[in-house]
Design a protein around this motif. Structure first.
Motif, PDB file in Angstrom:
ATOM      1  N   TRP A  34      13.366-113.275-104.332  1.00  0.00           N
ATOM      2  CA  TRP A  34      14.312-113.090-103.528  1.00  0.00           C
ATOM      3  C   TRP A  34      14.731-111.615-103.984  1.00  0.00           C
ATOM      4  CZ3 TRP A  34      18.762-117.158-103.256  1.00  0.00           C
ATOM      5  CH2 TRP A  34      18.156-118.559-102.879  1.00  0.00           C
ATOM      6  N   LYS A  76      18.061-113.351-109.520  1.00  0.00           N
ATOM      7  CA  LYS A  76      17.800-112.953-108.083  1.00  0.00           C
ATOM      8  C   LYS A  76      18.243-111.462-107.892  1.00  0.00           C
ATOM      9  CE  LYS A  76      19.331-117.623-106.802  1.00  0.00           C
ATOM     10  NZ  LYS A  76      20.588-118.620-106.829  1.00  0.00           N
TER      11      LYS A  76
ATOM     12  N   HIS B  18      18.972-122.811-108.716  1.00  0.00           N
ATOM     13  CA  HIS B  18      19.547-123.401-107.656  1.00  0.00           C
ATOM     14  C   HIS B  18      19.363-122.250-106.488  1.00  0.00           C
ATOM     15  CE1 HIS B  18      22.792-120.378-108.552  1.00  0.00           C
ATOM     16  NE2 HIS B  18      22.828-120.943-109.744  1.00  0.00           N
ATOM     17  N   LYS B  19      19.584-122.465-105.323  1.00  0.00           N
ATOM     18  CA  LYS B  19      19.197-121.558-104.013  1.00  0.00           C
ATOM     19  C   LYS B  19      20.536-120.828-103.650  1.00  0.00           C
ATOM     20  CE  LYS B  19      14.871-122.882-104.545  1.00  0.00           C
ATOM     21  NZ  LYS B  19      13.844-122.167-105.143  1.00  0.00           N
ATOM     22  N   ALA B  20      21.417-120.838-104.248  1.00  0.00           N
ATOM     23  CA  ALA B  20      22.649-119.908-103.838  1.00  0.00           C
ATOM     24  C   ALA B  20      22.294-118.751-103.672  1.00  0.00           C
ATOM     25  CB  ALA B  20      23.866-120.123-104.917  1.00  0.00           C
ATOM     26  N   CYS B  21      23.143-117.958-102.739  1.00  0.00           N
ATOM     27  CA  CYS B  21      22.640-116.330-102.487  1.00  0.00           C
ATOM     28  C   CYS B  21      22.970-115.953-103.714  1.00  0.00           C
ATOM     29  CB  CYS B  21      23.852-116.112-101.480  1.00  0.00           C
ATOM     30  SG  CYS B  21      23.989-116.803-100.020  1.00  0.00           S
ATOM     31  N   CYS B  24      26.409-115.440-105.962  1.00  0.00           N
ATOM     32  CA  CYS B  24      27.430-116.499-105.458  1.00  0.00           C
ATOM     33  C   CYS B  24      28.668-116.859-106.317  1.00  0.00           C
ATOM     34  CB  CYS B  24      26.602-117.673-105.094  1.00  0.00           C
ATOM     35  SG  CYS B  24      27.631-119.187-104.688  1.00  0.00           S
TER      36      CYS B  24
END
Ligand SMILES: Cc1ncc(C[n+]2csc(CCOP(=O)(O)OP(=O)(O)O)c2C)c(N)n1
Ligand code: SF4
Ligand code: SF4
Ligand code: SF4
Ligand SMILES: [Mg+2]
Lengths: 97, 297
Positions: A34, A76, B18-21, B24
């Motif tokens: 990402w 991320k 987890h796949k949160a933006c 987040c």
């Protein structure tokens, strides 16, 4: 211990559990793709104050030998850690392929 | 270097991968609360971003027992989880819910009110990102005045949401709940202390935490913590507790920062006119008059 990425396995329909998942903390995919920028810790500057560890929404920072360390599989690249670090020991760098 | 707050919570991660933006705020609130409550927390999450990003079969990002409830049923499922575990002889656990603003102030309010009425021994945490984010940013009862969402667009006649934000904290308190609190992920130590405190209290506990959503608010992913701090500093949110029939303010900004600076940083408010901002500032001042009159300072 942190949850870790399991080895990918194929499973048959009969192995699919009736509940939500196999077991708690079962990870099968990483989030590293990402990122367009990545946090890099300056090991000389970092004083291990743990502020970045507290505020990372993904919980990917830990303190190793008194310095912040990042699990790049799950970071991320949001940049919150770099902003929270008062002494600017974290630099966001372009992700290179 | 010792960090008192970090030392007061678990070193383990219970909400990981987890796949949160990126950035987040909701995921930060869930992560922090679970690090307070530890492995024996049993969490209930209704439809909403935190369940959507946590349960992606076969991946399960919770390391504690967790379950998805119906959208309206966070509190009723918490009631069942608590009663069931108690009936089976378990003592050392915490039933905790993490519901969004829509899941709390709109669709889940009846179940929540019922649980508080029964004084079930649960912690209900509302992570407030001020809209239905998981379905693409629709207005909820907790969307503030002026905010642009897909159901409250900003045009030349109407400038986003025309209704003020419901006051869920005082609605929960009006039940004479044992403990209710407001918090913000911008003041994380305060939030952590409140979850700690709630875990020691018998009966129903309600914590309302502001958790910015960079995607829905139109801010950069690294702005989450700063903007969550600024909403408190400019007086549009406040850190308070309700306990033993008394409201208490935990943090009193010496001087408010500029409301318009807070608003103009966010895509959802960028269309607001000076008059709109005046309306928002006036309602803030009115709220603070009420706080000064009715809260212990
Ligand atoms: C009964 C029902 N109605 C609608 C939906 C669709 N839905 C799923 S998540 C969601 C938005 C939830 O908003 P909120 O509670 O604020 O949580 P957020 O996604 O913002 O974290 C909606 C409308 C649903 N799952 N169930
Ligand atoms: S906030 Fe900065 S100094 Fe503190 S641990 Fe993180 S990188 Fe190191
Ligand atoms: S960039 Fe974001 S996800 Fe990565 S370590 Fe920093 S705070 Fe955590
Ligand atoms: S849409 Fe908003 S609340 Fe949902 S995961 Fe993304 S940042 Fe979090
Ligand atoms: Mg929401």
């Amino acid at each position: 211990m942190r949850p870790y990425v399991r080895e990918k396995k194929d499973f048959s329909f009969s192995e699919v559990p009736e509940n939500t998942s196999f077991e708690a903390g079962y990870l099968t995919t990483v989030n590293s793709g990402w990122r367009s920028i990545r946090p890099v810790i300056n090991g000389v500057k970092c004083v291990g104050c743990e502020q970045c560890y507290l505020y990372c929404p993904d919980g990917v920072i830990s303190i190793k030998d008194g310095k912040a360390a990042i699990d790049y599989d799950f970071c991320k690249g949001c940049g919150i850690c770099a902003k929270i670090c008062k002494i600017k020991a974290i630099e966001m760098e372009a992700e290179r392929k | 270097m010792a960090n008192k707050v970090a030392d007061s919570i678990s070193r383990e991660e219970f909400f990981y991968g987890h796949k949160a933006c990126a950035g987040c705020g909701g995921s930060l609130a869930v992560r922090a609360a679970l690090k307070v409550l530890g492995p024996n927390a049993v969490s209930v999450l209704p439809a909403g971003c935190m369940s959507a990003v946590g349960f992606n079969f076969p991946q399960l990002c919770f390391s504690n027992n967790s379950i998805i409830s119906t959208f309206a049923g966070t509190a009723s499922m918490l009631t069942g989880v608590e009663a069931g575990l108690r009936a089976r002889g378990y003592k050392d656990f915490t039933a905790v819910g993490f519901a969004g603003d829509g899941g709390t102030a709109d669709i889940g309010i009846q179940a929540l009110s019922g649980a508080i009425d029964r004084n079930d021994n649960i912690i209900y945490i509302c992570y407030d990102n001020e809209a239905y984010m998981n379905t693409g940013i629709q207005k909820s009862g907790l969307t503030p005045f002026g905010a642009k969402t897909t159901t409250t667009p900003a045009g030349s006649n109407i400038h986003g949401n025309i209704r003020p934000k419901k006051n869920m904290f005082e609605i929960a308190a009006a039940h004479d709940i044992p403990y209710a609190a407001t918090a913000s992920v911008g003041y994380l130590p305060d939030f952590i202390a409140k979850v700690q405190k709630a875990s020691q209290i018998q009966g129903t506990k309600y914590i309302h935490v502001i958790a910015p959503c960079p995607t829905g608010w139109g801010v950069a992913p690294d702005a989450t913590v700063d903007i969550a701090k600024e909403v408190v500093d400019c007086g549009l949110w406040y850190l308070a507790e309700y306990e033993n029939g008394t409201f208490k303010l935990n943090h009193k900004p010496k001087e408010f920062t500029d409301v318009s600076a807070y608003l103009k940083k966010q895509g959802r408010f960028r269309h607001l006119t000076d008059e709109d901002i005046q309306i928002i500032t006036a309602s803030r001042d009115k709220k603070w008059e009420f706080i000064k009159k009715n809260f212990e300072l």
